[in-house]
Design an enzyme around this catalytic site. Structure first.
Site, PDB file in Angstrom:
ATOM      1  N   HIS A 103      -0.177  -7.572  18.158  1.00  0.00           N
ATOM      2  CA  HIS A 103      -1.374  -6.742  18.307  1.00  0.00           C
ATOM      3  C   HIS A 103      -1.668  -6.346  19.763  1.00  0.00           C
ATOM      4  O   HIS A 103      -1.793  -5.178  20.091  1.00  0.00           O
ATOM      5  CB  HIS A 103      -2.610  -7.502  17.793  1.00  0.00           C
ATOM      6  CG  HIS A 103      -2.502  -8.014  16.412  1.00  0.00           C
ATOM      7  ND1 HIS A 103      -2.630  -7.218  15.310  1.00  0.00           N
ATOM      8  CD2 HIS A 103      -2.301  -9.276  15.936  1.00  0.00           C
ATOM      9  CE1 HIS A 103      -2.527  -7.942  14.216  1.00  0.00           C
ATOM     10  NE2 HIS A 103      -2.322  -9.200  14.561  1.00  0.00           N
TER      11      HIS A 103
HETATM   12  C1  BDR Z   1      -6.472 -10.134  17.374  1.00  0.00           C
HETATM   13  O1  BDR Z   1      -7.041 -11.422  17.092  1.00  0.00           O
HETATM   14  C2  BDR Z   1      -6.404 -12.417  17.850  1.00  0.00           C
HETATM   15  O2  BDR Z   1      -6.034 -13.491  17.052  1.00  0.00           O
HETATM   16  C3  BDR Z   1      -5.228 -11.771  18.522  1.00  0.00           C
HETATM   17  O3  BDR Z   1      -5.052 -12.312  19.820  1.00  0.00           O
HETATM   18  C4  BDR Z   1      -5.562 -10.294  18.559  1.00  0.00           C
HETATM   19  O4  BDR Z   1      -6.249  -9.955  19.736  1.00  0.00           O
HETATM   20  C5  BDR Z   1      -5.810  -9.609  16.116  1.00  0.00           C
HETATM   21  O5  BDR Z   1      -6.742  -9.498  15.073  1.00  0.00           O
END
Ligand code: BDR
Ligand code: CA
Length: 314
Positions: A240
């Protein structure tokens, strides 16, 4: 050689994908990283700040680092050990943290950095938007020194922490609302695109084979991060937060759509949802450039070419 680098502040809650995003940003020749700030999210602020220092130590970048918000603006704190482990960055052993955490807090560091820099600065936010919202509330006069905010958060079509809401927005929806309504240039990298930014298990090995200490640790982070996602049926690790760095420095890898996006603050099922006016029904001008598509193979090549910049271990 790049003539003009983009000055940035990295704000996040490392977190495996934040960590990888920062490792990539640090060797991105288009970026000039002015400061790094932690926020609570994937783990408590103590843990994400410690992880931030360890990451900067690993990549030998003693950047100004400050500790951010220990909790969301109004919501009860929430952490994600199921995804990132007890430390927030479980997996490979990391060096002892040598990069000091400044006495001043994240919002002060951000404000001083914006004030001191001759040009407007871009913020890359990869955690809950608490620090960024506090910065906007505390120093509204500095808005003109913010060139843009690139953030990983939300999802137009779906959530991941609830059916409707993505983790970063769900942790602090009020902060997200402040940012979305700021009138600043906003680029959203939400689940619509980040869940397609999958790094496949065979590619973890390719990364490890690059041979440097950093590449080996990144491969280890990906393996840890993938375990949680594999159990949920993902075929790879959704990277992500690295998408927010790519959106700024390699926008040709992505497709964007300008949309009016609101965040839902109430409701039994939809708090934290990012609601986009796909069909132009709100009658409002778009406030966000939303990343909707990514060339996955090129994204992986982009990652690999950045990791190749870390020297091989002797
Ligand atoms: C986001 O949530 C976190 O767990 C990750 O680092 C990312 O920024 C994804 O939903
Ligand atoms: Ca994150």
């Amino acid at each position: 050689m790049i003539d003009k680098k983009i000055p940035v502040i990295l704000d996040g809650d490392p977190g495996h994908d934040d960590a990888i995003a920062w490792v990539l940003a640090a060797v991105e020749e288009k970026l000039d990283i002015l400061a790094v700030t932690s926020v609570s999210g994937n783990q408590t602020i103590e843990k994400t700040t410690l992880n931030a220092s360890k990451i900067l130590t690993l990549i030998e970048r003693p950047l100004p680092l400050a500790r951010g918000a220990a909790r969301p603006l109004f919501a009860e704190p929430m952490v994600a050990p199921s995804v990132h482990g007890k430390t927030g960055l479980d997996g490979p052993a990391l060096p002892e943290p040598k990069v000091p955490v400044l006495e001043k807090g994240a919002v002060t560091l951000m404000a001083e950095t914006l004030e001191a820099h001759p040009e407007a600065v871009t913020i890359i936010a990869t955690g809950p938007l608490t620090n960024v919202a506090l910065l906007l509330l505390t120093y509204p006069e500095l808005k003109e020194k913010i060139a843009a905010i690139y953030f990983m958060g939300g999802g137009i079509r779906h959530g991941n922490w609830t059916p409707a809401a993505e983790f970063n927005i769900l942790v602090d929806p009020e902060a997200a609302k402040i940012v979305l309504e700021s009138g600043l240039t906003l680029v959203m990298c939400g689940l619509d695109v980040t869940e397609r930014a999958l790094i496949m298990p065979s590619e973890f090995d390719e990364i490890e084979a690059l041979g440097s200490e950093v590449a080996k640790i990144v491969a280890g982070w990906l393996r840890f991060f993938y375990e949680f996602h594999a159990a949920k049926g993902y075929t790879g690790a959704p990277l992500h937060d690295a998408v927010a760095v790519a959106a700024l420095t390699a926008p040709e890898l992505l497709d964007f759509k300008a949309l009016s996006v609101e965040v839902e603050l109430t409701g039994d099922y939809c708090r934290g949802a990012t609601v986009a006016d796909w069909y132009g029904l709100f009658g409002k001008a778009p406030n966000v450039k939303v990343a909707m598509g990514i060339d996955r193979d090129k994204f992986f090549s982009w990652i690999k070419s950045h990791l190749e910049k870390y020297g091989r271990s002797a």
